[in-house]
Design an enzyme around this catalytic site. Structure first.
Site, PDB file in Angstrom:
ATOM      1  N   CYS A   1      -0.030  -0.418  15.678  1.00  0.00           N
ATOM      2  CA  CYS A   1       0.142  -0.246  14.227  1.00  0.00           C
ATOM      3  C   CYS A   1      -0.368  -1.454  13.452  1.00  0.00           C
ATOM      4  O   CYS A   1       0.003  -2.593  13.737  1.00  0.00           O
ATOM      5  CB  CYS A   1       1.621  -0.013  13.938  1.00  0.00           C
ATOM      6  SG  CYS A   1       1.953   0.253  12.185  1.00  0.00           S
TER       7      CYS A   1
ATOM      8  N   GLY B   1       6.435  -1.073   6.939  1.00  0.00           N
ATOM      9  CA  GLY B   1       7.829  -1.481   7.083  1.00  0.00           C
ATOM     10  C   GLY B   1       8.638  -0.522   7.927  1.00  0.00           C
ATOM     11  O   GLY B   1       8.214   0.591   8.229  1.00  0.00           O
ATOM     12  N   GLU B   2       9.808  -0.983   8.324  1.00  0.00           N
ATOM     13  CA  GLU B   2      10.729  -0.156   9.098  1.00  0.00           C
ATOM     14  C   GLU B   2      11.898   0.206   8.176  1.00  0.00           C
ATOM     15  O   GLU B   2      12.720  -0.655   7.845  1.00  0.00           O
ATOM     16  CB  GLU B   2      11.193  -0.940  10.340  1.00  0.00           C
ATOM     17  CG  GLU B   2      12.389  -0.374  11.077  1.00  0.00           C
ATOM     18  CD  GLU B   2      12.308   1.119  11.399  1.00  0.00           C
ATOM     19  OE1 GLU B   2      11.258   1.588  11.873  1.00  0.00           O
ATOM     20  OE2 GLU B   2      13.319   1.822  11.154  1.00  0.00           O
TER      21      GLU B   2
ATOM     22  N   SER C   1      11.286   7.897   8.594  1.00  0.00           N
ATOM     23  CA  SER C   1      10.805   7.664   9.953  1.00  0.00           C
ATOM     24  C   SER C   1      11.264   6.306  10.465  1.00  0.00           C
ATOM     25  O   SER C   1      11.186   5.305   9.755  1.00  0.00           O
ATOM     26  CB  SER C   1       9.272   7.718   9.938  1.00  0.00           C
ATOM     27  OG  SER C   1       8.757   7.540  11.231  1.00  0.00           O
TER      28      SER C   1
ATOM     29  N   CYS D   1       4.937  -3.021  16.713  1.00  0.00           N
ATOM     30  CA  CYS D   1       4.342  -1.949  17.534  1.00  0.00           C
ATOM     31  C   CYS D   1       2.855  -2.260  17.752  1.00  0.00           C
ATOM     32  O   CYS D   1       2.142  -2.578  16.799  1.00  0.00           O
ATOM     33  CB  CYS D   1       4.524  -0.588  16.848  1.00  0.00           C
ATOM     34  SG  CYS D   1       6.250  -0.152  16.634  1.00  0.00           S
TER      35      CYS D   1
ATOM     36  N   CYS E   1       3.439   8.707   0.722  1.00  0.00           N
ATOM     37  CA  CYS E   1       3.900   7.936   1.871  1.00  0.00           C
ATOM     38  C   CYS E   1       4.238   6.542   1.342  1.00  0.00           C
ATOM     39  O   CYS E   1       3.340   5.796   0.943  1.00  0.00           O
ATOM     40  CB  CYS E   1       2.768   7.896   2.904  1.00  0.00           C
ATOM     41  SG  CYS E   1       3.144   6.919   4.353  1.00  0.00           S
TER      42      CYS E   1
ATOM     43  N   ASN F   1      -4.577   6.477  15.621  1.00  0.00           N
ATOM     44  CA  ASN F   1      -5.637   6.002  14.738  1.00  0.00           C
ATOM     45  C   ASN F   1      -6.054   4.597  15.122  1.00  0.00           C
ATOM     46  O   ASN F   1      -5.229   3.762  15.473  1.00  0.00           O
ATOM     47  CB  ASN F   1      -5.152   6.004  13.283  1.00  0.00           C
ATOM     48  CG  ASN F   1      -5.060   7.406  12.741  1.00  0.00           C
ATOM     49  OD1 ASN F   1      -6.038   8.141  12.714  1.00  0.00           O
ATOM     50  ND2 ASN F   1      -3.857   7.795  12.337  1.00  0.00           N
TER      51      ASN F   1
ATOM     52  N   GLU G   1       0.833  -1.202   0.000  1.00  0.00           N
ATOM     53  CA  GLU G   1       0.000   0.000   0.000  1.00  0.00           C
ATOM     54  C   GLU G   1       0.871   1.257   0.000  1.00  0.00           C
ATOM     55  O   GLU G   1       1.922   1.294   0.634  1.00  0.00           O
ATOM     56  CB  GLU G   1      -0.918   0.009   1.224  1.00  0.00           C
ATOM     57  CG  GLU G   1      -2.031  -1.018   1.113  1.00  0.00           C
ATOM     58  CD  GLU G   1      -2.988  -1.013   2.291  1.00  0.00           C
ATOM     59  OE1 GLU G   1      -4.123  -1.457   2.116  1.00  0.00           O
ATOM     60  OE2 GLU G   1      -2.612  -0.580   3.395  1.00  0.00           O
TER      61      GLU G   1
ATOM     62  N   CYS H   1      -1.982   7.282   9.441  1.00  0.00           N
ATOM     63  CA  CYS H   1      -0.805   6.698  10.092  1.00  0.00           C
ATOM     64  C   CYS H   1      -1.149   5.389  10.770  1.00  0.00           C
ATOM     65  O   CYS H   1      -2.083   5.324  11.566  1.00  0.00           O
ATOM     66  CB  CYS H   1      -0.268   7.610  11.180  1.00  0.00           C
ATOM     67  SG  CYS H   1       0.203   9.194  10.609  1.00  0.00           S
TER      68      CYS H   1
ATOM     69  N   CYS I   1       5.980  -6.037   8.291  1.00  0.00           N
ATOM     70  CA  CYS I   1       6.905  -5.349   9.204  1.00  0.00           C
ATOM     71  C   CYS I   1       7.210  -6.258  10.382  1.00  0.00           C
ATOM     72  O   CYS I   1       6.343  -6.978  10.857  1.00  0.00           O
ATOM     73  CB  CYS I   1       6.280  -4.045   9.693  1.00  0.00           C
ATOM     74  SG  CYS I   1       7.403  -3.052  10.708  1.00  0.00           S
TER      75      CYS I   1
ATOM     76  N   LEU J   1       8.586   8.106  18.724  1.00  0.00           N
ATOM     77  CA  LEU J   1       8.953   8.037  20.144  1.00  0.00           C
ATOM     78  C   LEU J   1       7.778   7.498  20.967  1.00  0.00           C
ATOM     79  O   LEU J   1       7.905   6.496  21.659  1.00  0.00           O
ATOM     80  CB  LEU J   1       9.375   9.435  20.626  1.00  0.00           C
ATOM     81  CG  LEU J   1       9.982   9.503  22.013  1.00  0.00           C
ATOM     82  CD1 LEU J   1      11.269   8.694  22.100  1.00  0.00           C
ATOM     83  CD2 LEU J   1      10.266  10.958  22.423  1.00  0.00           C
TER      84      LEU J   1
HETATM   85  N1  SAH Z   1       8.449   1.948  10.929  1.00  0.00           N
HETATM   86  C1  SAH Z   1       8.591   3.342  10.815  1.00  0.00           C
HETATM   87  C2  SAH Z   1       7.741   3.984   9.739  1.00  0.00           C
HETATM   88  C3  SAH Z   1       6.307   3.522   9.589  1.00  0.00           C
HETATM   89  S1  SAH Z   1       5.073   4.118  10.636  1.00  0.00           S
HETATM   90  C4  SAH Z   1       8.335   4.000  12.153  1.00  0.00           C
HETATM   91  O1  SAH Z   1       7.967   3.318  13.075  1.00  0.00           O
HETATM   92  O2  SAH Z   1       8.566   5.176  12.283  1.00  0.00           O
HETATM   93  C5  SAH Z   1       4.843   5.820  10.357  1.00  0.00           C
HETATM   94  C6  SAH Z   1       4.391   6.547  11.599  1.00  0.00           C
HETATM   95  O3  SAH Z   1       3.031   6.225  11.981  1.00  0.00           O
HETATM   96  C7  SAH Z   1       5.241   6.206  12.827  1.00  0.00           C
HETATM   97  O4  SAH Z   1       5.498   7.368  13.557  1.00  0.00           O
HETATM   98  C8  SAH Z   1       4.323   5.280  13.575  1.00  0.00           C
HETATM   99  O5  SAH Z   1       4.694   5.132  14.910  1.00  0.00           O
HETATM  100  C9  SAH Z   1       2.990   5.930  13.359  1.00  0.00           C
HETATM  101  N2  SAH Z   1       1.841   5.084  13.669  1.00  0.00           N
HETATM  102  C10 SAH Z   1       1.755   3.749  13.580  1.00  0.00           C
HETATM  103  N3  SAH Z   1       0.540   3.317  13.957  1.00  0.00           N
HETATM  104  C11 SAH Z   1      -0.168   4.420  14.292  1.00  0.00           C
HETATM  105  C12 SAH Z   1      -1.510   4.640  14.732  1.00  0.00           C
HETATM  106  N4  SAH Z   1      -2.348   3.622  14.899  1.00  0.00           N
HETATM  107  N5  SAH Z   1      -1.902   5.922  14.960  1.00  0.00           N
HETATM  108  C13 SAH Z   1      -1.054   6.942  14.749  1.00  0.00           C
HETATM  109  N6  SAH Z   1       0.209   6.799  14.333  1.00  0.00           N
HETATM  110  C14 SAH Z   1       0.660   5.552  14.109  1.00  0.00           C
END
Ligand code: SAH
Length: 345
Positions: free
Chosen positions: A118, A158-159, A190, A115, A104, A289, A91, A332, A111, A214
């Site tokens: 996510c 992905g990271e 990111s 987290c 994006c 989200n 996506e 996000c 991934c 963070l």
């Molecule tokens: N893996 C990388 C990039 C992908 S996520 C990272 O972790 O930064 C892009 C951004 O969306 C990151 O800041 C992530 O923490 C945030 N994110 C992930 N799930 C989310 C959610 N449910 N609501 C808001 N932000 C979220």
């Protein structure tokens, strides 16, 4: 013989390949320009002889994506589901801002980071994308939109720092004046906090923005939200960011997803302000989200405002991110692989 993805090659690498095919070096620049203009077939390279086109086709693949789904949000955001030549799907999202289109991009199929909040962590990790496969997202979307994409954020599935070399190479490809010519300053990467890679990134000489996910002001809360935090604790992470800032003199963005009663209290704001005190940085608050089966609830506007005010009072630059595309699950953390396929597994 397996064909190589021609989009994975830097201009220099393409020059070597073209010379090895017994052709003049300058042809490589012409071909590179064609490839990064978004052609869908090598035969579109009309100023390249048929003979050379055939030679290229015998060695290289153009790696073009098919759009198998496209959703448009009320706010104009677009979510694509692309099918790769190997039939995997990813996506990619387009966000429309006054200053232009931002894409994006995804960097991996699935991934590994896990987290809790996510959606991307809920799908099986298959593999990392190559540099050309990252760039093709921009090319395919540009072609479909018939508009220039001026900004790129590495915030899809992905990271990025778990696929470091390909991500760096893709940034350089996007930068190329013979390609999409998207300047480093228009690109953000990111990471959830892979400390050794943050330190490596500091030495790349790349002008792009570094964003750190963070999401918490201390290890206790961060450990609950993000498994990576058990590998690199928050002090190590902040120290790596300080080194990055010192070496690059660039402002770091800290992403902070606001979760009701988890990380949005006044004490959290105070701790966060202490942690970031004196750093060249910016905090971006994102109401978390909702994801399927997710346990986290977003903080309400009042709590977010109080949190922002608390940081602001303590001298931290802070903004609240506007939510785009949540009606099509393109916001996000809402990206996942192929919903249709997923459902069949
Ligand atoms: N893996 C990388 C990039 C992908 S996520 C990272 O972790 O930064 C892009 C951004 O969306 C990151 O800041 C992530 O923490 C945030 N994110 C992930 N799930 C989310 C959610 N449910 N609501 C808001 N932000 C979220």
């Amino acid at each position: 013989m397996e064909l190589k993805n021609i989009k994975d090659l830097s201009l220099e690498q393409l020059e070597n390949e073209i010379v090895n095919l017994g052709e003049k070096k300058f042809r490589a620049k012409q071909i590179f320009k064609w490839i990064h203009s978004g052609i869908r077939d090598f035969n579109e390279m009309t100023d390249i002889s048929i003979e050379l086109r055939e030679k290229i086709k015998s060695k290289f693949d153009l790696c073009i994506y098919n759009i198998i789904d496209k959703q448009v949000s009320k706010d104009g955001s677009v979510k694509y589901l692309f099918e790769l030549p190997d039939k995997n799907t990813i996506e990619t999202v387009i966000m429309r801002y006054k200053y232009g289109n931002t894409i994006c991009v995804s960097t991996q199929i699935g991934c590994k980071m896990g987290c809790k909040f996510c959606a991307s962590s809920k799908v099986r990790f298959i593999r990392s994308l190559t540099a050309g496969e990252i760039v093709e997202q921009v090319l395919c979307a540009t072609k479909d939109l018939e508009q220039r994409i001026s900004n790129v954020v590495y915030m899809g599935i992905g990271e990025p720092f778990d696929n470091y070399d390909n991500v760096i190479k893709s940034i350089k490809l996007l930068n190329s004046p013979y390609g999409l010519n998207i300047g480093g300053r228009h690109i953000s990467v990111s990471t959830c906090g892979l400390v050794p890679k943050i330190l490596e990134f500091a030495d790349e000489g790349i002008q792009s923005t570094l964003s750190i996910s963070l999401h918490a002001p201390n290890d206790k809360i961060r450990n609950e939200m993000m498994p990576i935090s058990k590998k690199y604790d928050i002090i190590e992470l902040i120290n790596a960011c300080k080194t990055y800032i010192q070496k690059t003199n660039r402002r770091v963005t800290f992403e902070y997803a606001m979760v009701n009663e988890v990380n949005d209290t006044k004490e959290c704001a105070i701790q966060l302000a202490d942690l970031l005190k004196g750093m060249l940085c910016h905090v971006n608050l994102i109401p978390v989200n909702k994801i399927e089966n997710g346990i986290y609830v977003k903080s309400d506007i009042k709590r977010i405002d109080e949190f922002r005010e608390e940081l602001h009072k303590r001298g931290i630059t802070v903004t609240v991110r506007r939510e785009l595309g949540s009606d099509i699950e393109a916001a996000c953390g809402q990206l996942r692989r192929d919903r249709l396929k997923e459902d069949k597994i």
